[in-house]
Design an enzyme around this catalytic site. Structure first.
Site, mmCIF file in Angstrom:
data_model
loop_
_atom_site.group_PDB
_atom_site.id
_atom_site.type_symbol
_atom_site.label_atom_id
_atom_site.label_comp_id
_atom_site.label_asym_id
_atom_site.label_seq_id
_atom_site.Cartn_x
_atom_site.Cartn_y
_atom_site.Cartn_z
ATOM 1 N N LYS A 1 0.845 -1.202 0.000
ATOM 2 C CA LYS A 1 0.000 0.000 0.000
ATOM 3 C C LYS A 1 0.873 1.241 0.000
ATOM 4 O O LYS A 1 1.911 1.288 0.670
ATOM 5 C CB LYS A 1 -0.889 0.002 1.254
ATOM 6 C CG LYS A 1 -1.751 1.253 1.420
ATOM 7 C CD LYS A 1 -1.656 1.878 2.806
ATOM 8 C CE LYS A 1 -0.295 2.074 3.312
ATOM 9 N NZ LYS A 1 -0.102 3.083 4.367
ATOM 10 N N ASP B 1 -5.808 0.229 8.162
ATOM 11 C CA ASP B 1 -5.484 0.067 6.744
ATOM 12 C C ASP B 1 -5.950 -1.268 6.165
ATOM 13 O O ASP B 1 -5.876 -1.467 4.941
ATOM 14 C CB ASP B 1 -3.976 0.176 6.520
ATOM 15 C CG ASP B 1 -3.476 1.605 6.585
ATOM 16 O OD1 ASP B 1 -4.303 2.533 6.547
ATOM 17 O OD2 ASP B 1 -2.247 1.795 6.674
#
Length: 272
Positions: free
Chosen positions: A9, A136
């Site tokens: 990410k 996340d």
């Protein structure tokens, strides 16, 4: 054997808005993902087990609190089944690097076990289950460019798709814990993310606090800027990994070659 990628990410922008009563921070972010990442493999097994290999495996925790195992137990509990699977994680994403490695691995576990156990749950259901695992993890379930608000779990469409953009990831081989970076933020709300504003007009509000903890981050950002061909240079997440976007693979690869003797970790890849 089922194979599931765990893409790294990145944060193309990260605006901090306020500290919440629960201790988290309200933030806004443009999340994106790269072709580079970890790889999770799984097959039927007795009980739920996890083994690790790969260049960053030594820095990862393989105990019961590992996010992959927590994700597997959470999915089994929600489905009302016994968690049986033998998992193996190949770790490539640096730990505590602002690339969401643990979150990406947990999300990959949810997707893999969803298939292995024949649940056929949609990603939306897996993302809802992922929220307690970490801020996340829900966006990592989708592993595509999205706008995030709240703690990062309130996800929505982002109108500008950067898929295919060449990107260079650079980490100066230092780890940065997220908590101290949040604690070092100056608490100044500098405004929201606006889709009408180019990426270069947006920010990562964690950069200054991360540089206080690891000044070498400023050196990485300066080196990427000096290369002259990047359309965007920014720190990702809470650091220490920095990123640079390029118009083509040649420009990205020239930038990587220029930093080849730096001793830093370099990863030329592209956004997916």
């Amino acid at each position: 054997m089922i194979i599931e990628p765990a893409p790294a990410k990145i944060n193309l922008a990260l605006h901090l808005r306020r500290r919440r009563p629960d201790g988290y921070h309200d933030l806004e972010s443009i999340f994106a993902f790269t072709a580079f990442g970890d790889t999770l493999r799984g097959e039927a097994g007795e009980g739920l087990s996890l083994t690790l290999s790969g260049p960053t495996a030594a820095a990862a925790d393989v105990g019961d609190d590992n996010l992959v195992l927590r994700a597997g137990r959470a999915l089994a509990a929600a489905a009302g089944i016994v968690p049986n699977a033998a998992l193996h994680l190949e770790k490539r994403i640096p730990v505590a690097a602002g690339l969401g490695g643990g979150s990406a691995d947990a999300a990959a576990a949810l997707r893999l076990l969803n298939r292995l156990w024949g649940l056929d749950w949609p990603l939306e259901r897996l993302a809802a289950l992922a929220a307690p695992l970490g801020a996340d993890v829900p966006v990592c379930v989708y592993s595509r460019t999205l706008f995030g608000a709240g703690k990062g779990e309130a996800l929505s469409h982002w109108p500008h798709d950067p898929a295919g953009t060449p990107i260079l990831l650079v980490n100066p081989r230092v780890a940065v814990a997220t908590g101290p970076v949040f604690a070092g933020w100056d608490q100044q709300d500098r405004g929201p993310i606006d889709a009408a504003v180019p990426l270069t007009g947006l920010r990562n509000d964690m950069t200054a606090a991360a540089i206080v903890l690891q000044p070498v981050i400023a050196d990485v950002l300066s080196a990427l800027e000096r290369g002259g061909e990047a359309s965007l240079v920014r720190m990702s997440g809470s650091g220490a990994t920095c990123l640079a976007l390029y118009a083509d693979d040649g420009a990205r690869d020239r930038a990587a070659a220029a930093l080849a003797t730096s001793g830093w970790w370099l990863c030329p890849t592209h956004i997916i």
